[in-house]
Design a protein around this motif. Sequence first.
Motif, PDB file in Angstrom:
ATOM      1  N   UNK A  19       1.042  -5.622   3.952  1.00 53.12           N
ATOM      2  CA  UNK A  19      -0.028  -5.184   3.054  1.00 53.12           C
ATOM      3  C   UNK A  19      -0.852  -4.083   3.716  1.00 53.12           C
ATOM      4  N   UNK A  20      -1.138  -4.256   4.993  1.00 55.97           N
ATOM      5  CA  UNK A  20      -1.868  -3.220   5.736  1.00 55.97           C
ATOM      6  C   UNK A  20      -1.099  -1.901   5.726  1.00 55.97           C
ATOM      7  N   UNK A  21       0.211  -1.965   5.923  1.00 54.93           N
ATOM      8  CA  UNK A  21       1.010  -0.730   5.962  1.00 54.93           C
ATOM      9  C   UNK A  21       1.051  -0.027   4.613  1.00 54.93           C
ATOM     10  N   UNK A  22       0.864  -0.759   3.534  1.00 57.96           N
ATOM     11  CA  UNK A  22       0.872  -0.152   2.207  1.00 57.96           C
ATOM     12  C   UNK A  22      -0.396   0.647   1.917  1.00 57.96           C
ATOM     13  N   UNK A  23      -1.407   0.509   2.768  1.00 59.37           N
ATOM     14  CA  UNK A  23      -2.652   1.241   2.535  1.00 59.37           C
ATOM     15  C   UNK A  23      -2.460   2.753   2.559  1.00 59.37           C
ATOM     16  N   UNK A  24      -1.530   3.245   3.345  1.00 58.78           N
ATOM     17  CA  UNK A  24      -1.298   4.696   3.363  1.00 58.78           C
ATOM     18  C   UNK A  24      -0.960   5.180   1.950  1.00 58.78           C
ATOM     19  N   UNK A  25      -0.013   4.519   1.307  1.00 61.33           N
ATOM     20  CA  UNK A  25       0.371   4.883  -0.060  1.00 61.33           C
ATOM     21  C   UNK A  25      -0.786   4.652  -1.025  1.00 61.33           C
ATOM     22  N   UNK A  26      -1.429   3.496  -0.918  1.00 61.04           N
ATOM     23  CA  UNK A  26      -2.494   3.162  -1.855  1.00 61.04           C
ATOM     24  C   UNK A  26      -3.681   4.120  -1.744  1.00 61.04           C
ATOM     25  N   UNK A  27      -3.999   4.546  -0.524  1.00 68.69           N
ATOM     26  CA  UNK A  27      -5.082   5.523  -0.351  1.00 68.69           C
ATOM     27  C   UNK A  27      -4.681   6.874  -0.943  1.00 68.69           C
ATOM     28  N   UNK A  28      -3.459   7.282  -0.660  1.00 68.52           N
ATOM     29  CA  UNK A  28      -2.987   8.559  -1.185  1.00 68.52           C
ATOM     30  C   UNK A  28      -2.993   8.530  -2.713  1.00 68.52           C
ATOM     31  N   UNK A  29      -2.517   7.419  -3.286  1.00 71.69           N
ATOM     32  CA  UNK A  29      -2.496   7.283  -4.748  1.00 71.69           C
ATOM     33  C   UNK A  29      -3.894   7.365  -5.348  1.00 71.69           C
ATOM     34  N   UNK A  30      -4.890   6.862  -4.621  1.00 70.83           N
ATOM     35  CA  UNK A  30      -6.271   6.900  -5.115  1.00 70.83           C
ATOM     36  C   UNK A  30      -6.883   8.286  -4.976  1.00 70.83           C
ATOM     37  N   UNK A  31      -6.205   9.200  -4.277  1.00 74.22           N
ATOM     38  CA  UNK A  31      -6.658  10.588  -4.192  1.00 74.22           C
ATOM     39  C   UNK A  31      -7.681  10.876  -3.127  1.00 74.22           C
ATOM     40  N   UNK A  32      -7.756  10.053  -2.083  1.00 73.15           N
ATOM     41  CA  UNK A  32      -8.786  10.239  -1.065  1.00 73.15           C
ATOM     42  C   UNK A  32      -8.558  11.492  -0.220  1.00 73.15           C
ATOM     43  N   UNK A  33      -7.322  11.971  -0.133  1.00 70.97           N
ATOM     44  CA  UNK A  33      -7.051  13.206   0.608  1.00 70.97           C
ATOM     45  C   UNK A  33      -7.346  14.382  -0.322  1.00 70.97           C
ATOM     46  N   UNK A  34      -8.328  15.209   0.028  1.00 72.83           N
ATOM     47  CA  UNK A  34      -8.653  16.339  -0.843  1.00 72.83           C
ATOM     48  C   UNK A  34      -7.428  17.231  -1.049  1.00 72.83           C
ATOM     49  N   UNK A  35      -7.261  17.755  -2.254  1.00 70.45           N
ATOM     50  CA  UNK A  35      -6.070  18.552  -2.542  1.00 70.45           C
ATOM     51  C   UNK A  35      -5.934  19.801  -1.669  1.00 70.45           C
ATOM     52  N   UNK A  36      -7.041  20.306  -1.139  1.00 67.25           N
ATOM     53  CA  UNK A  36      -6.967  21.517  -0.330  1.00 67.25           C
ATOM     54  C   UNK A  36      -6.888  21.239   1.171  1.00 67.25           C
ATOM     55  N   UNK A  37      -6.915  19.967   1.588  1.00 64.88           N
ATOM     56  CA  UNK A  37      -6.750  19.643   3.012  1.00 64.88           C
ATOM     57  C   UNK A  37      -5.313  19.958   3.413  1.00 64.88           C
TER      58      UNK A  37
END
Length: 166
Positions: free
Chosen positions: A69-87
């Motif tokens: 479950x912890x390892x799935x956080x990378x995908x779940x965070x990305x899916x939620x859009x936390x990485x700004x599109x211009x980063x």
Amino acid sequence: MAVPGNYAFDTVGEFVGREFGVSDWITVDQQTIDRFAESTGDDQWIHVDVERAKRESPYGTTIAHGFLILSLLAKLQFDAGVVPPDASQALNFGLDRVRFIAPVKSGDRIRNRLELLSAEEKGEGRILLKTKNTVEIEDEEKPAMVAELLALLIGPEKEETRGGAR
């Protein structure tokens, strides 16, 4: 999840202290659990022996590894859009706190409710994000996990760094 229109590398700080968003639901099925067990060597019966889990587990089925479950956080965070599109990059920087609260049973659907706790300027076009991640289990009162993740954002590439000077 729709990312706010003004969310960008330079505006990340404006979102601190707010719930940022919620990821889509994903299903944690037995095949996913088995693959994780195989890749990590953690093949305890509570995770991989479906028949024994039906008989002996207090949950009546197998459960996912907490670290899955912890390892799935990378995908779940990305899916939620936390990485700004211009980063240009987002690098895993670690964890501050993790608590496994309720088991994720084989076949459960989970999603991540994300809050932006801080955005600390680190100089040289870098920002250290700290997020609170609450992994919810569909139709369950308690979350599977709450974790504070750190991610180092690297800002947009400068024109002069792309392919040499112009």
